[in-house]
Design a protein around this motif. Structure first.
Motif, PDB file in Angstrom:
ATOM      1  N   ALA A 204      38.232  12.395   1.623  1.00 15.83           N
ATOM      2  CA  ALA A 204      37.705  11.329   0.771  1.00 15.83           C
ATOM      3  C   ALA A 204      37.354  11.857  -0.618  1.00 15.83           C
ATOM      4  CB  ALA A 204      36.480  10.701   1.431  1.00 15.83           C
ATOM      5  N   GLY A 205      36.753  13.046  -0.662  1.00 15.64           N
ATOM      6  CA  GLY A 205      36.413  13.634  -1.953  1.00 15.64           C
ATOM      7  C   GLY A 205      37.639  14.008  -2.762  1.00 15.64           C
ATOM      8  N   SER A 206      38.673  14.498  -2.076  1.00 15.57           N
ATOM      9  CA  SER A 206      39.906  14.868  -2.772  1.00 15.57           C
ATOM     10  C   SER A 206      40.610  13.639  -3.337  1.00 15.57           C
ATOM     11  CB  SER A 206      40.830  15.623  -1.814  1.00 15.57           C
ATOM     12  OG  SER A 206      41.975  16.093  -2.488  1.00 15.57           O
ATOM     13  N   ILE A 207      40.603  12.547  -2.571  1.00 17.35           N
ATOM     14  CA  ILE A 207      41.202  11.297  -3.059  1.00 17.35           C
ATOM     15  C   ILE A 207      40.479  10.816  -4.307  1.00 17.35           C
ATOM     16  CG2 ILE A 207      41.526   8.840  -2.546  1.00 17.35           C
ATOM     17  CD1 ILE A 207      42.040   9.647   0.370  1.00 17.35           C
ATOM     18  N   ALA A 208      39.152  10.814  -4.249  1.00 18.38           N
ATOM     19  CA  ALA A 208      38.373  10.351  -5.393  1.00 18.38           C
ATOM     20  C   ALA A 208      38.629  11.227  -6.621  1.00 18.38           C
ATOM     21  CB  ALA A 208      36.891  10.343  -5.042  1.00 18.38           C
ATOM     22  N   ALA A 209      38.681  12.543  -6.419  1.00 14.56           N
ATOM     23  CA  ALA A 209      38.915  13.448  -7.541  1.00 14.56           C
ATOM     24  C   ALA A 209      40.306  13.261  -8.121  1.00 14.56           C
ATOM     25  CB  ALA A 209      38.719  14.901  -7.089  1.00 14.56           C
ATOM     26  N   ALA A 210      41.297  13.066  -7.244  1.00  9.98           N
ATOM     27  CA  ALA A 210      42.669  12.873  -7.728  1.00  9.98           C
ATOM     28  C   ALA A 210      42.803  11.566  -8.490  1.00  9.98           C
ATOM     29  CB  ALA A 210      43.643  12.903  -6.555  1.00  9.98           C
ATOM     30  N   GLU A 211      42.155  10.512  -8.019  1.00  8.48           N
ATOM     31  CA  GLU A 211      42.231   9.237  -8.731  1.00  8.48           C
ATOM     32  C   GLU A 211      41.551   9.329 -10.098  1.00  8.48           C
ATOM     33  OE1 GLU A 211      42.694   5.887  -5.274  1.00  8.48           O
ATOM     34  OE2 GLU A 211      40.640   6.456  -5.828  1.00  8.48           O
ATOM     35  N   GLU A 212      40.428  10.019 -10.154  1.00 11.10           N
ATOM     36  CA  GLU A 212      39.790  10.234 -11.450  1.00 11.10           C
ATOM     37  C   GLU A 212      40.692  11.074 -12.355  1.00 11.10           C
ATOM     38  OE1 GLU A 212      36.004  11.996 -10.750  1.00 11.10           O
ATOM     39  OE2 GLU A 212      35.192  10.247  -9.686  1.00 11.10           O
ATOM     40  N   GLY A 213      41.359  12.062 -11.759  1.00 13.40           N
ATOM     41  CA  GLY A 213      42.280  12.884 -12.532  1.00 13.40           C
ATOM     42  C   GLY A 213      43.458  12.089 -13.066  1.00 13.40           C
ATOM     43  N   VAL A 214      43.974  11.151 -12.261  1.00 15.58           N
ATOM     44  CA  VAL A 214      45.053  10.279 -12.721  1.00 15.58           C
ATOM     45  C   VAL A 214      44.595   9.456 -13.917  1.00 15.58           C
ATOM     46  CG1 VAL A 214      46.358   8.203 -12.123  1.00 15.58           C
ATOM     47  CG2 VAL A 214      46.359  10.162 -10.577  1.00 15.58           C
ATOM     48  N   ASP A 215      43.404   8.891 -13.822  1.00 16.90           N
ATOM     49  CA  ASP A 215      42.893   8.083 -14.928  1.00 16.90           C
ATOM     50  C   ASP A 215      42.765   8.909 -16.206  1.00 16.90           C
ATOM     51  OD1 ASP A 215      42.724   6.060 -13.086  1.00 16.90           O
ATOM     52  OD2 ASP A 215      40.548   6.129 -12.874  1.00 16.90           O
ATOM     53  N   ARG A 216      42.244  10.109 -16.084  1.00 15.65           N
ATOM     54  CA  ARG A 216      42.098  10.970 -17.266  1.00 15.65           C
ATOM     55  C   ARG A 216      43.461  11.373 -17.818  1.00 15.65           C
ATOM     56  NH1 ARG A 216      38.062  13.376 -14.001  1.00 15.65           N
ATOM     57  NH2 ARG A 216      39.478  15.095 -13.499  1.00 15.65           N
ATOM     58  N   LEU A 217      44.415  11.646 -16.927  1.00 11.96           N
ATOM     59  CA  LEU A 217      45.747  12.033 -17.377  1.00 11.96           C
ATOM     60  C   LEU A 217      46.413  10.896 -18.137  1.00 11.96           C
ATOM     61  CD1 LEU A 217      48.138  13.953 -17.484  1.00 11.96           C
ATOM     62  CD2 LEU A 217      48.788  13.187 -15.194  1.00 11.96           C
ATOM     63  N   VAL A 218      46.328   9.684 -17.605  1.00 15.92           N
ATOM     64  CA  VAL A 218      46.904   8.534 -18.307  1.00 15.92           C
ATOM     65  C   VAL A 218      46.278   8.395 -19.689  1.00 15.92           C
ATOM     66  CG1 VAL A 218      47.125   6.024 -18.328  1.00 15.92           C
ATOM     67  CG2 VAL A 218      47.530   7.280 -16.216  1.00 15.92           C
ATOM     68  N   ASP A 219      44.958   8.457 -19.751  1.00 18.96           N
ATOM     69  CA  ASP A 219      44.275   8.306 -21.040  1.00 18.96           C
ATOM     70  C   ASP A 219      44.682   9.402 -22.011  1.00 18.96           C
ATOM     71  OD1 ASP A 219      43.012   6.115 -19.943  1.00 18.96           O
ATOM     72  OD2 ASP A 219      41.109   7.169 -19.559  1.00 18.96           O
ATOM     73  N   ARG A 220      44.835  10.631 -21.501  1.00 19.00           N
ATOM     74  CA  ARG A 220      45.214  11.739 -22.362  1.00 19.00           C
ATOM     75  C   ARG A 220      46.642  11.573 -22.887  1.00 19.00           C
ATOM     76  NH1 ARG A 220      44.224  15.489 -19.033  1.00 19.00           N
ATOM     77  NH2 ARG A 220      46.262  16.391 -18.526  1.00 19.00           N
ATOM     78  N   LEU A 221      47.543  11.154 -22.032  1.00 19.18           N
ATOM     79  CA  LEU A 221      48.924  10.957 -22.467  1.00 19.18           C
ATOM     80  C   LEU A 221      49.049   9.797 -23.435  1.00 19.18           C
ATOM     81  CD1 LEU A 221      50.868  11.547 -19.116  1.00 19.18           C
ATOM     82  CD2 LEU A 221      50.641  13.106 -21.063  1.00 19.18           C
ATOM     83  N   LEU A 222      48.310   8.739 -23.187  1.00 12.05           N
ATOM     84  CA  LEU A 222      48.326   7.599 -24.101  1.00 12.05           C
ATOM     85  C   LEU A 222      47.774   7.997 -25.468  1.00 12.05           C
ATOM     86  CD1 LEU A 222      47.107   4.748 -21.726  1.00 12.05           C
ATOM     87  CD2 LEU A 222      49.370   4.942 -22.767  1.00 12.05           C
ATOM     88  N   ALA A 223      46.705   8.790 -25.461  1.00  7.63           N
ATOM     89  CA  ALA A 223      46.110   9.210 -26.720  1.00  7.63           C
ATOM     90  C   ALA A 223      47.034  10.134 -27.507  1.00  7.63           C
ATOM     91  CB  ALA A 223      44.776   9.914 -26.453  1.00  7.63           C
ATOM     92  N   ALA A 224      47.857  10.881 -26.762  1.00  7.60           N
ATOM     93  CA  ALA A 224      48.788  11.809 -27.411  1.00  7.60           C
ATOM     94  C   ALA A 224      50.007  11.097 -27.985  1.00  7.60           C
ATOM     95  CB  ALA A 224      49.226  12.880 -26.424  1.00  7.60           C
ATOM     96  N   GLY A 225      50.129   9.802 -27.647  1.00  5.53           N
ATOM     97  CA  GLY A 225      51.259   9.044 -28.189  1.00  5.53           C
ATOM     98  C   GLY A 225      52.527   9.251 -27.437  1.00  5.53           C
TER      99      GLY A 225
END
Length: 225
Positions: A204-225
């Motif tokens: 459960a903790g790994s799922i939560a961490a991975a989902e948070e990581g996905v959200d951060r990755l999307v935001d980072r890629l979007l910000a990078a253009g």
């Protein structure tokens, strides 16, 4: 036609999504989250979905190899027909700006159906060039620059990330990144869910961490253009 295209590939043999269906796929859960978050921010982008887990590409065989290494102008009807599926898969890859791959770990490597996809898109004359008479390196990548790769995985055990107890046994990311870099796709990112076989709070903790990581990755890629 959209200016930006996403190629979303799922390769898990599990049909459902974890958290919604019993025995659902963790990798499908992550890829869906990634794509939905991306499209929420950029709804004008084009999405192409390919479920190789549910509809595996045909594996490379003798006829495929003979056809692929025959010059296009010399291919007969049978050779052209044998490459039609590969042509479609390769065209999707060439047209995509962002490739999101769900790749669960099966016996330390990628699923066979995903390996079949890789074998179909690593195409001489289309995604890599070869000339034995060329000075220096006889092979060169042919994918246009600027494409990005995201690998979202799931593992039964834990400790497969760099520095982990099982790092040397993780053949998933390398099994995708190496052939993709060979054809020119060198910008890659990855996240994974672990502890699937433990089915406890660590999962459960790994799922939560991975989902948070996905959200951060999307935001980072979007910000990078």
């Amino acid at each position: 036609m959209a200016d930006f295209r996403i190629l979303h590939i799922d390769s898990s043999a599990r049909r459902g999504v974890s958290g919604e269906q019993r025995h659902g796929s963790h990798s499908r859960r992550l890829t869906r989250r990634f794509v939905e978050r991306w499209l929420a921010a950029r709804p004008e982008d084009e999405l192409v979905y390919r479920d190789v887990g549910g509809q595996p590409p045909s594996p490379v065989d003798h006829d495929w190899i003979a056809a692929a290494f025959t010059p296009p102008e010399a291919r007969g009807a049978d050779a052209k027909a044998r490459l039609l599926e590969s042509d479609r898969l390769t065209a999707e890859l060439l047209a995509a700006d962002l490739i999101v791959i769900g790749a669960p770990m099966y016996n330390f490597g990628v699923p066979a159906q995903l390996k079949a996809w890789i074998d179909n898109v690593v195409r001489v004359g289309l995604t890599f060039g070869f000339d034995r008479a060329r000075e220096g390196e006889p092979y060169w990548p042919m994918l246009p620059e600027g494409k990005r790769l995201v690998i979202l995985s799931a593992r039964g055990d834990h400790g497969y990330d760099p520095g982990g107890r099982l790092e040397a046994s993780n053949l998933v990311e390398a099994g995708i990144r190496v052939p993709m870099a060979y054809i020119g796709l060198t910008q890659s990112h990855g996240l994974a869910i672990e502890y699937d076989e433990f089915a406890d709070q660590r999962l459960a903790g790994s799922i939560a961490a991975a989902e948070e990581g996905v959200d951060r990755l999307v935001d980072r890629l979007l910000a990078a253009g």
